[in-house]
Motif scaffolding. Sequence first.
Motif, PDB file in Angstrom:
ATOM      1  N   ASN A 110       0.688   7.592  -0.165  1.00  0.00           N
ATOM      2  CA  ASN A 110       0.013   6.611   0.674  1.00  0.00           C
ATOM      3  C   ASN A 110      -0.208   5.273  -0.034  1.00  0.00           C
TER       4      ASN A 110
ATOM      5  N   TRP B 148      -0.984   1.568   1.525  1.00  0.00           N
ATOM      6  CA  TRP B 148      -2.280   1.029   1.953  1.00  0.00           C
ATOM      7  C   TRP B 148      -2.788   0.038   0.921  1.00  0.00           C
TER       8      TRP B 148
ATOM      9  N   LYS C 188      -7.300  -2.283   2.121  1.00  0.00           N
ATOM     10  CA  LYS C 188      -8.273  -1.207   2.257  1.00  0.00           C
ATOM     11  C   LYS C 188      -9.026  -1.270   3.572  1.00  0.00           C
TER      12      LYS C 188
ATOM     13  N   ARG D 179      -6.832   0.329   6.066  1.00  0.00           N
ATOM     14  CA  ARG D 179      -6.791   1.765   5.791  1.00  0.00           C
ATOM     15  C   ARG D 179      -8.052   2.447   6.307  1.00  0.00           C
TER      16      ARG D 179
ATOM     17  N   SER E 196      -8.034   2.747  10.063  1.00  0.00           N
ATOM     18  CA  SER E 196      -7.124   3.822  10.472  1.00  0.00           C
ATOM     19  C   SER E 196      -7.737   5.189  10.195  1.00  0.00           C
TER      20      SER E 196
ATOM     21  N   TYR F 289      -4.814  10.298   3.157  1.00  0.00           N
ATOM     22  CA  TYR F 289      -5.043   8.979   2.581  1.00  0.00           C
ATOM     23  C   TYR F 289      -5.170   9.007   1.055  1.00  0.00           C
TER      24      TYR F 289
END
Length: 85
Positions: free
Chosen positions: A39, A42, A45, A48, A51, A70
């Motif tokens: 991951n 990403w 942040k 991320r 999400s 993640y």
Amino acid sequence: MNSKEALKKLKDIIGEEAYKQVLQEMAGATVYFPSQSANAEWTDKEQRNISLREDFYSGKYEVSDLARKYDLSISRVYKIIQGRA
């Protein structure tokens, strides 16, 4: 890897001139390089975290699933969900 080893490796990778420029521009700064996990895409942040929260509130994922997805610790996932990250 300690700082001395990391700086030597950086110098070996980018070369002497670029290394001197980095030192001049960033002296005294602390820089973290994230691991190249699955991951690593990403870099934002905030996105991320958005999400991750969307995944959590969709009901499709457990916290442990999100931690794996993640590449985060379970405690970090809880902090993000709670808005403390």
